[in-house]
Design an enzyme around this catalytic site. Structure first.
Site: not given
Length: 368
Positions: A168, A196, A222, A248, A271, A298
């Site tokens: 992240k 991400d 992401e 996502e 997703d 995701h």
């Protein structure tokens, strides 16, 4: 064919196994609506979806008051017809997260029912394109963790045969670069590091960040921007060599079409629990294939392993265990790769006794 005679809906609230913090939120609860559909032959299909802690009771209300009553008496194998009818029934609340999450719980149950009746595992029923899918892990890459913990988790994942990890981002840029660099130094070349941002940046900041991340050999960047900002994503794609991943936070297959047509992404992370189920998931996967774009979905690894194996352009499954407390078997992993189940249906071994013990008070209802 056999008509739908009985539908049960309930919800469990699952606590994540590890603390999950990203650039915009802390994920402390997973509300999991579950739908069980029984047809006139007595066959049962089980489906589910999820929230990250809010909106679950709204999903249950939409299921119980509107969608599930419309299922009774329908031919269970007419999945596409049912999905379209339910989408139209709720067209005044579409596109939206609550509606898509509710539709996903029903649609996955119908696919499970069909696969069970035909005696086929989902990955063969839906296409049968691959026998295994590479795994990357996200569980050790959360934003609150210290750099040493990121390095340790990445080293462990590499040793276990995983092909990559996700980190992240969203700290001050020099901290993000230092954290990624430390992991890259540990794992060396050939092990993917994905980043991400969870929609944390505007387009100018995303371009700046992408240029800082580029020398670190990043597999993708992401959710750099708000998912509604297609033009911003298109600008970012033009300004960076990094693959840009989205999906996502996209709730309609038509929204994915816009991204693909405008060349605003490089990786599609559709997703199944957020796009409305397996029916639209497959539409997105095949649409992406036509654009020569990879599918790397995701979350929901227990379901996505079978869907990824069904299509030729799926590249990765994201390792985040979520169903351990309500299943009797885990997803099969061999040499760092996810293996789809050969059992007829979705391939998820539900523990209905555990589910009954964890059902949220007042969430269970039955329709006949």
């Amino acid at each position: 064919m056999a008509r739908i005679e009985h539908v049960e809906i309930l919800m469990v609230d699952l606590e994540p196994k590890v603390k999950r913090v990203d650039a915009i939120q802390s994920f402390v609860s997973q509300e999991t609506p579950i739908v069980r559909i029984t047809d006139a032959d007595g066959a049962v299909g089980t489906g589910y979806s999820y929230t990250i802690g809010t909106g679950g009771h709204s999903v249950m209300a939409l299921l119980g008051r509107t969608l599930v009553p419309a299922l009774i008496g329908r031919e269970a194998l007419e999945i596409e017809r049912i999905w379209r009818d339910l989408l139209f029934l709720t067209h005044a609340t579409s596109v939206g997260a609550i509606t898509s999450i509710a539709l996903a719980a029903i649609d996955t149950a119908l696919w499970d029912l069909k696969a069970v009746k035909l005696g086929l595992p989902l990955h063969l029923l839906a296409g049968g394109a691959q026998r295994e899918i590479p795994l990357y892990t996200t569980e050790g890459g959360w934003l609150h963790l210290e750099t040493s913990a990121l390095v340790e988790d990445a080293a462990r994942a590499k040793a276990d045969g995983f092909g990559g990890c996700k980190l992240k981002v969203g700290r001050p840029i020099h901290e993000d670069v230092a954290r990624i660099s430390a992991v890259r130094e540990m794992v060396g070349p050939g092990f993917e590091i994905f980043t991400d941002a969870n929609q944390a940046f505007n387009v100018d900041e995303a371009i700046r960040r992408a240029r800082a991340y580029e020398p670190l050999d990043i597999g993708w960047f992401e959710e750099p921007l708000n998912a509604d900002d297609i033009e911003g994503h298109r600008r970012l794609v033009e300004h960076t060599s990094l693959p840009i991943a989205v999906g996502e936070s996209i709730y309609s297959h038509l929204h994915f079409r816009e991204y693909l047509e405008r060349h605003a992404c490089s990786i599609v992370q559709v997703d199944v629990g957020r796009v409305g189920g397996i029916t639209p998931w497959l539409k997105v996967a095949h649409m992406a294939e036509a654009f020569n774009i990879a599918i790397c979905p995701h979350f929901l690894m227990e379901l996505h392993v079978s869907l990824c194996a069904a299509v030729p352009n799926a590249r990765w499954v994201e390792y985040i265990p979520q169903l351990d407390d309500i299943t009797t078997e885990r997803m099969t992993i061999r040499d760092g790769k996810a293996i789809p189940s050969v059992v007829p249906g979705l391939g998820i071994a539900w523990d209905f006794d555990a589910i009954a013990r964890q059902t949220v008070d007042g969430s269970r209802s039955v329709h006949t």
